[in-house]
Design a protein around this motif. Structure first.
Motif, PDB file in Angstrom:
ATOM      1  N   THR A   1       0.855  -1.193   0.000  1.00 56.50           N
ATOM      2  CA  THR A   1       0.000   0.000   0.000  1.00 56.50           C
ATOM      3  C   THR A   1       0.887   1.237   0.000  1.00 56.50           C
ATOM      4  O   THR A   1       2.056   1.191   0.380  1.00 56.50           O
ATOM      5  N   GLY A   2       0.305   2.347  -0.413  1.00 60.05           N
ATOM      6  CA  GLY A   2       0.913   3.623  -0.124  1.00 60.05           C
ATOM      7  C   GLY A   2       0.635   3.984   1.326  1.00 60.05           C
ATOM      8  O   GLY A   2      -0.110   3.280   2.021  1.00 60.05           O
ATOM      9  N   ALA A   3       1.214   5.069   1.802  1.00 58.68           N
ATOM     10  CA  ALA A   3       0.912   5.531   3.154  1.00 58.68           C
ATOM     11  C   ALA A   3      -0.526   6.028   3.191  1.00 58.68           C
ATOM     12  O   ALA A   3      -0.990   6.693   2.259  1.00 58.68           O
ATOM     13  N   PHE A   4      -1.244   5.687   4.256  1.00 61.35           N
ATOM     14  CA  PHE A   4      -2.637   6.125   4.375  1.00 61.35           C
ATOM     15  C   PHE A   4      -2.995   6.299   5.843  1.00 61.35           C
ATOM     16  O   PHE A   4      -2.335   5.746   6.734  1.00 61.35           O
ATOM     17  N   HIS A   5      -4.018   7.075   6.074  1.00 59.38           N
ATOM     18  CA  HIS A   5      -4.586   7.225   7.403  1.00 59.38           C
ATOM     19  C   HIS A   5      -5.837   6.359   7.492  1.00 59.38           C
ATOM     20  O   HIS A   5      -6.607   6.263   6.532  1.00 59.38           O
ATOM     21  N   ILE A   6      -6.054   5.751   8.652  1.00 59.41           N
ATOM     22  CA  ILE A   6      -7.283   5.001   8.897  1.00 59.41           C
ATOM     23  C   ILE A   6      -7.845   5.415  10.248  1.00 59.41           C
ATOM     24  O   ILE A   6      -7.086   5.729  11.174  1.00 59.41           O
ATOM     25  N   ASP A   7      -9.162   5.461  10.349  1.00 58.05           N
ATOM     26  CA  ASP A   7      -9.799   5.858  11.598  1.00 58.05           C
ATOM     27  C   ASP A   7      -9.393   4.917  12.726  1.00 58.05           C
ATOM     28  O   ASP A   7      -9.323   3.700  12.542  1.00 58.05           O
ATOM     29  N   THR A   8      -9.142   5.487  13.887  1.00 58.08           N
ATOM     30  CA  THR A   8      -8.770   4.695  15.054  1.00 58.08           C
ATOM     31  C   THR A   8      -9.890   3.769  15.484  1.00 58.08           C
ATOM     32  O   THR A   8      -9.643   2.682  16.015  1.00 58.08           O
ATOM     33  N   THR A   9     -11.138   4.182  15.256  1.00 57.19           N
ATOM     34  CA  THR A   9     -12.301   3.379  15.651  1.00 57.19           C
ATOM     35  C   THR A   9     -13.309   3.344  14.513  1.00 57.19           C
ATOM     36  O   THR A   9     -13.255   4.173  13.593  1.00 57.19           O
ATOM     37  N   PRO A  10     -14.259   2.415  14.572  1.00 55.18           N
ATOM     38  CA  PRO A  10     -15.373   2.493  13.633  1.00 55.18           C
ATOM     39  C   PRO A  10     -16.144   3.790  13.828  1.00 55.18           C
ATOM     40  O   PRO A  10     -16.119   4.400  14.897  1.00 55.18           O
ATOM     41  N   VAL A  11     -16.838   4.216  12.792  1.00 58.11           N
ATOM     42  CA  VAL A  11     -17.681   5.416  12.868  1.00 58.11           C
ATOM     43  C   VAL A  11     -18.801   5.180  13.881  1.00 58.11           C
ATOM     44  O   VAL A  11     -19.458   4.137  13.864  1.00 58.11           O
ATOM     45  N   THR A  12     -18.991   6.134  14.764  1.00 59.75           N
ATOM     46  CA  THR A  12     -19.967   5.986  15.847  1.00 59.75           C
ATOM     47  C   THR A  12     -21.353   6.474  15.440  1.00 59.75           C
ATOM     48  O   THR A  12     -21.525   7.183  14.446  1.00 59.75           O
TER      49      THR A  12
END
Length: 443
Positions: free
Chosen positions: A209-220
């Motif tokens: 993968t390239g560098a990416f951000h992912i949410d720390t938690t599922p969407v609330t």
């Protein structure tokens, strides 16, 4: 390994398999025993089979693979094979079939199980790929647990007083930053060593993968409610063409089982209506809803490759773990699995289950939609039958990952792949968002 050591290992494996079969059957019995016979034979939704069909289907698959194939025994009820072949009859048509009644279905699955335990006691658990490390028995354990989750979803669609009970999930806690940066580069995806991994999880291979951000938690729920309040369901800017067409055709205005009363949202779960819990992951949203929310939030859904990298990759060692927290089997401290609770847990409830990068609740709580179509990996081989995975490959199905509160630990591996149509909302599905890293960002 000496002969004694080998014999001991085989006996330990037999004991483990018997315990897993028993545990799965205990859950099936609880789910079908919670309602009366009238409810068992009813179809609570055209999306689902009558519960009594699921029960007998569980027994029929067990008979086909373990009694007849592994055991080489005479059929128990060969006359019902077609009735319980999931590819022969659509779910909507199953109530019209001459199905086994509740008492007959219970007797049938009990007789099959008795024969299976005899087969297990005599099996060498080696010599055929189907037997290696107990694969066929593990496959049947997973099949039953998957149908147990399906039956749990049927209970959610059932109308009537509550019949299921479980303690509330643990409270939430701190989770750190809202998103985590995952570094660019390769990692090992899939598996060639997990004993019970199904064909679509195989083989292990290098992915990047390239560098990416992912949410720390599922969407609330609270975050999703902001999307609704901002007119998200009324604004075509956030939706794909197919998604916007579905929103209008299905008159979607909120996640399934949500209802507005005054200025508050309420959710009905397993017959109990209560205010939406703000810090629980949103559940019962389809792929189109997840995709629209992500676009509204200035993000996107992760690809399947990104999701697995966030769940498994340890940047300190460069290896892929079995689970986000390590290689040990999940416990109640790691994840919300196995119907211990009847809802997702608030975010931050399982700090012991976080990944090395600090991503929480990747396993359990809610299945997570990814942007990827369901396809085989390079080197995919059908095993042991094409109808498990291969017939579903293609653009019609989107991949979900991670498992839900209704998923059993026997299934909830970081490599496990689920899939469904992008319009499905009866499943226990939520999502988390991702976004590309900015140029020059690195972990």
């Amino acid at each position: 390994m000496t002969g004694i050591d080998h014999d001991t290992a085989v006996e330990d494996l037999r004991d483990h398999l018997a315990a897993q079969l028993t545990r799965a059957r205990r859950r099936s019995t609880a789910l079908t025993g919670a309602v009366d016979d009238h409810d068992l034979v009813r179809q609570h939704s055209e999306l689902m089979s009558p519960l009594v069909w699921d029960l007998a289907h569980i027994g029929n698959q067990e008979e086909l693979w373990l009694v007849r194939d592994v055991g080489g025994r005479e059929p128990v009820r060969q006359d019902i094979d077609e009735l319980y072949d999931a590819f022969k009859h659509a779910r909507a048509a199953r109530p019209e079939l001459p199905l086994l009644g509740p008492a007959e279905a219970r007797g049938y699955v009990g007789e099959v199980r008795d024969k299976v335990l005899d087969v297990l006691a005599a099996s060498p658990l080696e010599g055929r790929r189907l037997l290696d490390r107990g694969f066929a028995f593990g496959m049947i354990v997973q099949h039953e647990q998957q149908h147990d989750e399906t039956m749990l979803a049927t209970h959610q669609l059932r109308v009537g007083p509550p019949v299921l009970d479980a303690p509330p999930p643990p409270r939430g806690g701190p989770v750190g930053p809202a998103e985590v940066l995952v570094p660019a580069g390769p990692f090992t995806m899939g598996t060639s060593t997990e004993a019970w991994a199904l064909d679509n999880e195989r083989p292990a291979h290098r992915a990047s993968t390239g560098a990416f951000h992912i949410d720390t938690t599922p969407v609330t729920n609270a975050a999703y409610a902001e999307f609704i309040a901002d007119g998200g369901y009324r604004d075509p800017r956030w939706w794909s063409e197919a998604g916007w067409a579905h929103v209008r055709a299905a008159s979607l205005v909120a996640p399934r089982f949500w209802a507005r009363e005054g200025d508050r949202w309420f959710r009905t779960a397993f017959g109990v209506t209560a205010p939406v819990v703000p810090d629980q992951p949103v559940v019962h949203v389809c792929y189109h809803e997840a995709e629209a929310y992500a676009k509204w939030a200035g993000k996107r859904l992760p690809t399947e490759v990104e999701w697995e990298k966030a769940a498994r990759f340890d940047p300190a060692t460069g290896r892929s773990r079995r689970y986000p927290w390590g290689d040990e089997e999940p416990t109640g401290l790691h994840a919300n699995l196995g119907q211990r609770h009847l809802s997702p847990a608030p975010v931050g409830a399982y700090p012991a289950g976080a990944s090395p990068l600090g991503v929480h609740q990747l396993i359990g709580d809610v299945w997570e939609w990814t942007s990827s179509d369901f396809r085989g990996y390079v080197g995919f081989e059908v095993f042991p039958y094409a109808e498990y995975s291969q017939v579903f490959f293609g653009p019609d199905y989107k991949v979900l990952r991670g498992g839900s509160f209704g998923t059993d630990e026997a299934v909830a591996r970081s490599t496990f792949r689920n899939w469904d149509y992008p319009i499905r909302r009866q499943i226990f599905a939520g999502f988390r968002c991702a976004r590309d890293a900015e140029p020059g960002e690195s972990a």
